[in-house]
Design a protein around this motif. Structure first.
Motif, PDB file in Angstrom:
ATOM      1  N   ALA A 312       0.839  -1.202   0.000  1.00 44.34           N
ATOM      2  CA  ALA A 312       0.000   0.000   0.000  1.00 44.34           C
ATOM      3  C   ALA A 312       0.873   1.250   0.000  1.00 44.34           C
ATOM      4  O   ALA A 312       1.995   1.247   0.518  1.00 44.34           O
ATOM      5  N   CYS A 313       0.356   2.317  -0.586  1.00 48.65           N
ATOM      6  CA  CYS A 313       1.151   3.541  -0.768  1.00 48.65           C
ATOM      7  C   CYS A 313       1.721   4.061   0.542  1.00 48.65           C
ATOM      8  O   CYS A 313       2.884   4.476   0.607  1.00 48.65           O
ATOM      9  N   HIS A 314       0.919   4.057   1.612  1.00 50.36           N
ATOM     10  CA  HIS A 314       1.384   4.630   2.875  1.00 50.36           C
ATOM     11  C   HIS A 314       2.472   3.791   3.534  1.00 50.36           C
ATOM     12  O   HIS A 314       3.129   4.252   4.470  1.00 50.36           O
ATOM     13  N   LEU A 315       2.680   2.563   3.041  1.00 56.21           N
ATOM     14  CA  LEU A 315       3.732   1.696   3.568  1.00 56.21           C
ATOM     15  C   LEU A 315       4.979   1.685   2.693  1.00 56.21           C
ATOM     16  O   LEU A 315       5.963   1.022   3.023  1.00 56.21           O
ATOM     17  N   GLN A 316       4.935   2.402   1.582  1.00 60.19           N
ATOM     18  CA  GLN A 316       6.102   2.508   0.717  1.00 60.19           C
ATOM     19  C   GLN A 316       7.160   3.394   1.382  1.00 60.19           C
ATOM     20  O   GLN A 316       6.826   4.349   2.090  1.00 60.19           O
ATOM     21  N   PRO A 317       8.457   3.114   1.139  1.00 57.58           N
ATOM     22  CA  PRO A 317       9.505   3.980   1.706  1.00 57.58           C
ATOM     23  C   PRO A 317       9.336   5.449   1.345  1.00 57.58           C
ATOM     24  O   PRO A 317       9.680   6.333   2.140  1.00 57.58           O
ATOM     25  N   ALA A 318       8.795   5.726   0.171  1.00 60.12           N
ATOM     26  CA  ALA A 318       8.615   7.117  -0.256  1.00 60.12           C
ATOM     27  C   ALA A 318       7.674   7.878   0.666  1.00 60.12           C
ATOM     28  O   ALA A 318       7.748   9.109   0.751  1.00 60.12           O
ATOM     29  N   TYR A 319       6.779   7.158   1.342  1.00 57.25           N
ATOM     30  CA  TYR A 319       5.812   7.814   2.221  1.00 57.25           C
ATOM     31  C   TYR A 319       5.950   7.348   3.669  1.00 57.25           C
ATOM     32  O   TYR A 319       5.008   7.473   4.456  1.00 57.25           O
ATOM     33  N   ALA A 320       7.131   6.824   3.999  1.00 53.38           N
ATOM     34  CA  ALA A 320       7.356   6.340   5.355  1.00 53.38           C
ATOM     35  C   ALA A 320       7.304   7.495   6.344  1.00 53.38           C
ATOM     36  O   ALA A 320       7.683   8.629   6.032  1.00 53.38           O
ATOM     37  N   GLY A 321       6.837   7.189   7.528  1.00 53.87           N
ATOM     38  CA  GLY A 321       6.779   8.210   8.568  1.00 53.87           C
ATOM     39  C   GLY A 321       5.450   8.189   9.277  1.00 53.87           C
ATOM     40  O   GLY A 321       4.495   7.551   8.821  1.00 53.87           O
ATOM     41  N   PRO A 322       5.364   8.884  10.390  1.00 58.69           N
ATOM     42  CA  PRO A 322       4.111   8.909  11.160  1.00 58.69           C
ATOM     43  C   PRO A 322       3.070   9.795  10.505  1.00 58.69           C
ATOM     44  O   PRO A 322       3.356  10.549   9.581  1.00 58.69           O
ATOM     45  N   GLY A 323       1.864   9.682  11.007  1.00 59.47           N
ATOM     46  CA  GLY A 323       0.823  10.608  10.576  1.00 59.47           C
ATOM     47  C   GLY A 323      -0.274  10.003   9.743  1.00 59.47           C
ATOM     48  O   GLY A 323      -1.335  10.608   9.587  1.00 59.47           O
ATOM     49  N   TRP A 324      -0.059   8.807   9.177  1.00 60.60           N
ATOM     50  CA  TRP A 324      -1.122   8.203   8.375  1.00 60.60           C
ATOM     51  C   TRP A 324      -2.181   7.592   9.285  1.00 60.60           C
ATOM     52  O   TRP A 324      -1.868   7.009  10.316  1.00 60.60           O
ATOM     53  N   PRO A 325      -3.433   7.706   8.899  1.00 54.45           N
ATOM     54  CA  PRO A 325      -4.482   7.062   9.694  1.00 54.45           C
ATOM     55  C   PRO A 325      -4.406   5.548   9.529  1.00 54.45           C
ATOM     56  O   PRO A 325      -3.686   5.045   8.661  1.00 54.45           O
ATOM     57  N   ALA A 326      -5.145   4.831  10.339  1.00 56.49           N
ATOM     58  CA  ALA A 326      -5.237   3.381  10.169  1.00 56.49           C
ATOM     59  C   ALA A 326      -5.916   3.086   8.834  1.00 56.49           C
ATOM     60  O   ALA A 326      -6.981   3.636   8.538  1.00 56.49           O
ATOM     61  N   LEU A 327      -5.285   2.231   8.036  1.00 57.12           N
ATOM     62  CA  LEU A 327      -5.811   1.883   6.704  1.00 57.12           C
ATOM     63  C   LEU A 327      -5.847   0.355   6.557  1.00 57.12           C
ATOM     64  O   LEU A 327      -5.171  -0.232   5.707  1.00 57.12           O
ATOM     65  N   PRO A 328      -6.650  -0.304   7.377  1.00 57.58           N
ATOM     66  CA  PRO A 328      -6.617  -1.775   7.411  1.00 57.58           C
ATOM     67  C   PRO A 328      -7.143  -2.448   6.152  1.00 57.58           C
ATOM     68  O   PRO A 328      -6.700  -3.550   5.806  1.00 57.58           O
ATOM     69  N   ILE A 329      -8.083  -1.805   5.441  1.00 53.14           N
ATOM     70  CA  ILE A 329      -8.623  -2.458   4.244  1.00 53.14           C
ATOM     71  C   ILE A 329      -7.568  -2.504   3.152  1.00 53.14           C
ATOM     72  O   ILE A 329      -7.346  -3.551   2.524  1.00 53.14           O
ATOM     73  N   ALA A 330      -6.890  -1.396   2.927  1.00 52.05           N
ATOM     74  CA  ALA A 330      -5.816  -1.386   1.928  1.00 52.05           C
ATOM     75  C   ALA A 330      -4.731  -2.382   2.293  1.00 52.05           C
ATOM     76  O   ALA A 330      -4.199  -3.088   1.425  1.00 52.05           O
TER      77      ALA A 330
END
Length: 363
Positions: A312-330
């Motif tokens: 998932a995009c929020h788990l890619q190194p390009a977007y690593a870091g805190p601040g993303w909401p929980a995205l369990p479906i993705a």
């Protein structure tokens, strides 16, 4: 042996027309923003039901330039699906804005309209739904939310050439749309290519400047633009292939229908198309918690398969870091989805073979 996708076989059907188009470019001696690009822009705009088509270098540029043309940038937010190819997010980042992910409907894998309103803030400027795998997003409620909040709707139609929603083509459903003509798309070039469709006259004028160094008159640069132009050879290739797109998509629908019948009653989750939508069936994506077993069985049978998308995009190194909401479906989908062969040339025997392996592996 069934490859996942045979581009040589797809393009062989257009060999004479493609070679004739390339010969026109060579004979004309004009290679950038010439008659082939202009012709394709007219034809693709008419196909999509939009007033304008602006050819650009690739699908990522298409989305980024739309955002820039609308003045969306630093300090702004754009609502995007949590489940998509990373280009959707990268376009927002390249424009300087912040992607705000919204979870998908677990059955269609497209952004869930019921979750969008909660993601709107005073900084939100646009919603960017993706017609993932060729399946149109549920645009009516998305457009209603956008109009209520004064937001732009930008379709990521990179996988949805020819798809329809309530009788209307992808590319004419929102304020603007970005397309990719990457070789593996339903309408694919022989290299990179992209386009923007819109019926907004002012936006189209700005986009034509932005893609060409910010210039509408040679050596007069009105804005800080970029170099992102659909070249003449790729435009000629696309013109050769566009007239067959509806027929090719119809063949894909027949393949999808056969998969659906053959895999009914198995443990795999089949793709869901919402009422009133007609998918372009760019991909045939099924879901199973036993993906590794199924991948192994398909590999033994020499049947090509891919995962769209494993991270998932929020788990890619390009977007690593805190601040993303929980995205369990993705996150769940990334561990379950598997793409089976999908192409207009697949025969009933080809599909039956693939489906047979799937059924046996998960019996």
């Amino acid at each position: 042996m069934t490859p996942f996708l045979d581009l040589k076989r797809i393009n062989a059907a257009f060999d004479i027309a493609i070679r004739a188009g390339i010969a026109r470019v060579i004979d004309a001696g004009w290679y950038i923003l010439g008659e082939e690009c202009a012709g394709f822009e007219r034809e693709f705009a008419a196909f999509c039901g939009s007033r304008h088509c602006i050819g650009v270098a690739n699908g990522l540029d298409a989305l980024t330039l739309i955002l820039r043309a609308y003045g969306i940038g630093p300090g702004d937010e754009v609502i995007v699906p949590s489940n998509t190819f990373i280009a959707t997010w990268l376009a927002v980042s390249q424009a300087g804005a912040q992607p705000v992910p919204v979870e998908p409907d677990p059955f269609t894998h497209n952004i869930d309209p019921a979750r969008i309103a909660a993601a709107v803030t005073p900084r939100t400027r646009a919603i960017m739904p993706v017609h993932l795998y060729g399946q149109p997003a549920d645009m009516a409620p998305i457009l209603e939310i956008a109009r209520r909040h004064g937001l732009k709707v930008i379709e990521d139609a990179a996988q949805a050439h020819g798809a329809r929603y309530q009788g209307q083509r992808a590319g004419s459903l929102g304020d603007a749309a970005g397309f990719s003509f990457y070789p593996g798309k339903n309408l694919g070039a022989l290299g990179d290519g992209g386009a923007i469709t819109t019926s907004d006259d002012e936006l189209a004028t700005r986009l034509r400047m932005l893609r060409n160094y910010g210039s509408s008159i040679k050596y007069h640069h009105e804005v800080a633009g970029v170099n992102s132009r659909l070249d003449e050879i790729q435009a000629a290739v696309l013109r050769a292939k566009l007239p067959a797109l509806d027929a090719d998509n119809a063949a894909r629908r027949a393949v999808a229908a056969q998969y659906g019948e053959a895999l009914a009653g198995t443990p795999v989750q089949l793709p869901q198309v919402i009422p009133g939508a007609e998918s372009a069936w760019h991909l045939m994506v099924v879901g199973t918690a036993r993906r590794a077993e199924l991948q192994a069985a398909l590999s033994r049978a020499q049947i090509g398969h891919l995962v769209h998308y494993p991270t998932a995009c929020h788990l890619q190194p390009a977007y690593a870091g805190p601040g993303w909401p929980a995205l369990p479906i993705a996150e769940r989908l990334q561990g379950e989805v598997l793409s089976l062969p999908m192409a207009p040339y697949l025969s009933p025997d080809d599909v039956a073979e693939v489906a047979g392996v799937v059924r046996a592996a998960l019996a």
